[in-house]
Design an enzyme around this catalytic site. Structure first.
Site, PDB file in Angstrom:
ATOM      1  N   GLU A   1      -2.076  -4.700   9.067  1.00  0.00           N
ATOM      2  CA  GLU A   1      -2.838  -3.655   8.373  1.00  0.00           C
ATOM      3  C   GLU A   1      -2.528  -2.245   8.892  1.00  0.00           C
ATOM      4  O   GLU A   1      -3.405  -1.546   9.398  1.00  0.00           O
ATOM      5  CB  GLU A   1      -4.335  -3.961   8.441  1.00  0.00           C
ATOM      6  CG  GLU A   1      -4.666  -5.263   7.755  1.00  0.00           C
ATOM      7  CD  GLU A   1      -6.153  -5.499   7.529  1.00  0.00           C
ATOM      8  OE1 GLU A   1      -6.974  -4.956   8.277  1.00  0.00           O
ATOM      9  OE2 GLU A   1      -6.486  -6.226   6.569  1.00  0.00           O
TER      10      GLU A   1
ATOM     11  N   GLU B   1      -4.627 -12.755   3.566  1.00  0.00           N
ATOM     12  CA  GLU B   1      -5.936 -13.066   4.145  1.00  0.00           C
ATOM     13  C   GLU B   1      -6.979 -13.069   3.041  1.00  0.00           C
ATOM     14  O   GLU B   1      -6.890 -12.281   2.086  1.00  0.00           O
ATOM     15  CB  GLU B   1      -6.365 -11.997   5.162  1.00  0.00           C
ATOM     16  CG  GLU B   1      -5.587 -11.966   6.435  1.00  0.00           C
ATOM     17  CD  GLU B   1      -6.101 -10.867   7.363  1.00  0.00           C
ATOM     18  OE1 GLU B   1      -7.295 -10.500   7.287  1.00  0.00           O
ATOM     19  OE2 GLU B   1      -5.292 -10.358   8.155  1.00  0.00           O
TER      20      GLU B   1
HETATM   21  C1  GLA Z   1      -8.590  -7.818   8.393  1.00  0.00           C
HETATM   22  C2  GLA Z   1      -7.745  -8.118   9.617  1.00  0.00           C
HETATM   23  C3  GLA Z   1      -8.120  -9.396  10.304  1.00  0.00           C
HETATM   24  C4  GLA Z   1      -9.616  -9.578  10.351  1.00  0.00           C
HETATM   25  C5  GLA Z   1     -10.155  -9.521   8.946  1.00  0.00           C
HETATM   26  C6  GLA Z   1     -11.647  -9.776   8.867  1.00  0.00           C
HETATM   27  O1  GLA Z   1      -8.059  -8.229   7.226  1.00  0.00           O
HETATM   28  O2  GLA Z   1      -6.370  -8.135   9.326  1.00  0.00           O
HETATM   29  O3  GLA Z   1      -7.577  -9.380  11.602  1.00  0.00           O
HETATM   30  O4  GLA Z   1     -10.178  -8.587  11.133  1.00  0.00           O
HETATM   31  O5  GLA Z   1      -9.910  -8.245   8.435  1.00  0.00           O
HETATM   32  O6  GLA Z   1     -12.086  -9.725   7.539  1.00  0.00           O
END
Ligand code: GLA
Ligand code: ZN
Length: 670
Positions: free
Chosen positions: A154, A312
């Protein structure tokens, strides 16, 4: 470039896996891979935040544990997406080298904390990152169980340290060809005597410095710089891992849009786009949530015009939304397959197992604190795994959209920070979604593209509130319509160039006036209590927020305002320009007017639409069709043709019944 599919040509199903948090629990580490197999998971993202384990002391790498994790997964048929660990640095590094820590917008250097907060410019951080990335690549770059690099995590945020300020000045020197006059003109800096007379006088927009909304040219160039520097950092990591074996593809996981980094730039350098999707399901308006998520999926698919990865998602709830609501029965399957319906080749979760401590211990995961491969969430996950196995033939197929909606980060930044219109909220994203919904509800596939994208091949291009348009974009739109395309624009289109300088000679800028056959003379912003309406074809449509006062040149007037001093003046116009057609919606309607316009345009362009109940959509990855019901109740939808349900084998002819919160994947029956 090879895609992950070349290494593993199946849907991916799995999660972020953080075994380094469980080193003191050997029985847990032993059980995990077996439980993954039971959950029909075939892929885990490993090592995302593992730097402290991998390099506990500066320069000393320890890969034994990671070797073991990858090997144990492989024994159960689970592939590894291997992450570079740069998203969270070890404490020793932050303590020893101050420069790796960011300086925030208040000018304060942060103490060691959280993650996603390194300086992208810091030579030391870059050097440490390349070193560990190369070491990882050397160790795992030819491991057949590693199918994809997950570069960092991210990417986002910004740093205001002196190294970044210098890099910003270098970036500007290059952009403006070492010419301060050009920069001053682009920033209109004679306003309030802000003329820059030495490059050293330039500083990033900060809390005690230049606000974002005063010198918007500076602000936009800062955003461009942050995008450039973030991309440069990512490219450095990609080069590091590819220097060992260029055949393992790379991705980086992106986030919900809009963001403060332009994802177009990042996407250019990855082999596969991936993103992390966390919709607030079961908030008041579930259908709106479905539309917004669909829009985001389409955006990520359109970045490379090929399947993306859902990197994710949560199998149950998040721990960070205002309310940690559980997904209702059916929603996990629906949301997971929605991603597939819109072009994802994976369903991945955050995370495999809930941690015992730390701030994410109550974030949904496949395995709960009870440690069991059982229960509602586990069963939901397993069922998605089984579905993906049955749907495997779809993996890799593309979506061929004939309609494009333009959503652009640079436009979003410019519009949100410009002073004027309705300052409280310009509602850019909301407007894009409102226009997109007309297509979603009719089962029309849409690409969500940015200002720089190629328009050839689309029958219809919609550009809601495209306030900021560089000259090249204006040319592109002109050519597109001239060659026979259909375009729809709204109020506030083509007002400024890429540094927020207004186009002179009337809006929309330059030859867009000819394309749309009009000049937008003024724009009226309405208070929430103000009302107006448009009369079109003997029907009245409500209007809110914005009304442009328009003088047509060649455009035909379709609808006119009903109220106020501009009653009777044009509000909806259509222009024939060379071989194409351009429509202009001069006001913000509440949905009904634009919806009717799109229905007519789709019919005229002979684009297939479906007549669906509210809250239901159809998307395609030819020849497969996905019928989705976001209502809590059962529905019957008319779907012309004969189809077979890929999971149940059920046959349909002309219509399909679906339970509440369900999705059916159909294949045409000969
Ligand atoms: C993000 C991060 C993860 C985690 C999720 C929780 O997408 O990449 O490491 O913290 O949020 O929702
Ligand atoms: Zn910095």
């Amino acid at each position: 470039m090879k895609e992950y599919a070349a290494l593993h040509p199946h849907f991916l199903h799995g999660a972020d896996y953080n075994p380094d948090q469980w080193l003191a629990y050997p029985e847990v580490l032993e059980q995990d891979p077996e439980m993954m197999a039971q959950a029909h998971c075939n892929c885990m993202s490993v090592g995302i935040f593992s730097w402290a384990m991998l390099e506990p002391v500066e320069g000393e790498y320890h890969f034994e544990q990671l070797d073991r994790f990858i090997e144990n997964l492989a024994k159960k048929g689970v592939k590894t997406i291997l992450a570079t660990p740069s998203a969270a640095r070890p404490r020793w590094m932050a303590e020893k080298y101050e420069q790796v820590r960011r300086v925030n917008k208040s000018g304060i250097r942060e103490q060691y904390n959280t993650r996603h907060n390194h300086c992208y410019t810091s030579p030391i951080y870059r050097q440490k990152t390349v070193a560990i990335d190369k070491a990882l690549a050397e160790r795992y770059g030819h491991n057949p169980n590693v199918i994809l690099w997950h570069i960092s995590n991210e990417f986002g945020g910004e740093c205001h340290c002196e190294l970044c300020q210098d890099a910003f000045r270098q970036f500007l020197k290059k952009k403006y060809n070492n010419d301060l006059d050009k920069l001053n003109h682009a920033w209109w800096s004679s306003f309030w005597s802000h003329t820059v007379t030495d490059w050293a006088q330039i500083h990033s927009p900060m809390e005690h410095g230049e606000p974002d909304i005063i010198m918007t040219g500076l602000y936009l160039d800062w955003r461009n710089f942050v995008t450039y520097q973030t991309t440069d950092f990512m490219r450095m990591e990609i080069d590091a891992v590819k220097s060992v074996n260029p055949h393992i593809p790379v991705t980086t996981n992106l986030m919900w849009i809009p963001q403060n980094v332009d994802y177009d730039a990042l996407a250019k350098y990855v082999d596969v786009v991936s993103w992390d999707s966390y919709p607030s399901w079961h908030e008041q308006d579930q259908i709106r949530c479905a539309v917004e998520t669909a829009f985001c999926h389409n955006y990520f698919r359109s970045l490379k015009h090929k399947p993306f990865l859902l990197m994710e998602s949560t199998p149950s709830n998040t721990n960070w939304q205002a309310v940690s609501k559980l997904k209702r029965p059916g929603m996990h399957r629906l949301a997971s397959l929605q991603a597939v319906a819109h072009g994802s080749d994976s369903v991945q979760y955050f995370q495999w197992r809930k941690g015992r401590g730390g701030s994410e211990k109550f974030h949904g995961a496949v395995i709960d604190h009870n440690g069991k491969a059982a229960g509602r969430v586990f069963e939901d996950v397993k069922q998605v795994g089984i579905s993906l196995e049955k749907l495997d033939a779809i993996c890799g197929t593309k979506t061929n959209a004939r309609v494009a909606v333009i959503f652009d980060h640079k436009n979003c930044w410019a519009l949100s920070n410009t002073s004027g219109f309705i300052n409280a909220d310009k509602k850019y994203m909301q407007t894009c979604l409102q226009h997109y919904k007309s297509f979603w509800k009719r089962g029309v596939d849409v690409d969500v593209i940015s200002t720089g994208a190629d328009l050839t091949g689309y029958d219809l291009v919609v550009m809601p509130m495209l306030y900021s348009m560089p000259l090249e974009q204006i040319d592109r739109i002109e050519r597109y319509v001239a060659q026979g395309g259909t375009a729809v624009a709204t109020y506030a289109t083509g007002y400024v160039n890429d540094t927020d300088l207004c186009y002179l000679g009337g809006f929309p800028g330059n030859q867009l006036k000819d394309v749309f056959g009009l000049i937008a003379d003024e724009i009226d912003s309405l208070y929430e209590t103000d009302k107006n309406a448009v009369l079109w074809d003997n029907n009245t449509y409500d209007v809110v927020d914005y009304c442009e006062l328009i003088t047509p040149t060649t455009a035909e007037v379709l609808g006119a305002y009903k109220e106020d001093f501009y009653a009777g003046l044009p509000a909806l116009l259509k222009n024939s320009y060379k071989k194409g057609t351009a429509y202009y919606i001069g006001c913000r309607d509440t949905g009904a007017l634009s919806d009717k316009l799109y229905a007519q345009i789709l019919e005229k362009l002979q684009i297939q639409t479906y007549d669906l109940p509210e809250g239901v959509t159809v998307t395609s990855r030819a020849p497969y069709l996905f019928v989705q019901n976001y209502n809590d109740y059962d529905i019957t939808a008319s779907v012309p043709g004969c189809y077979r349900n890929m999971e149940t084998g059920e046959q349909y002819s002309g219509s399909i019944s679906l339970n509440g919160l369900d999705i059916a994947v159909l294949y045409p029956n000969d």
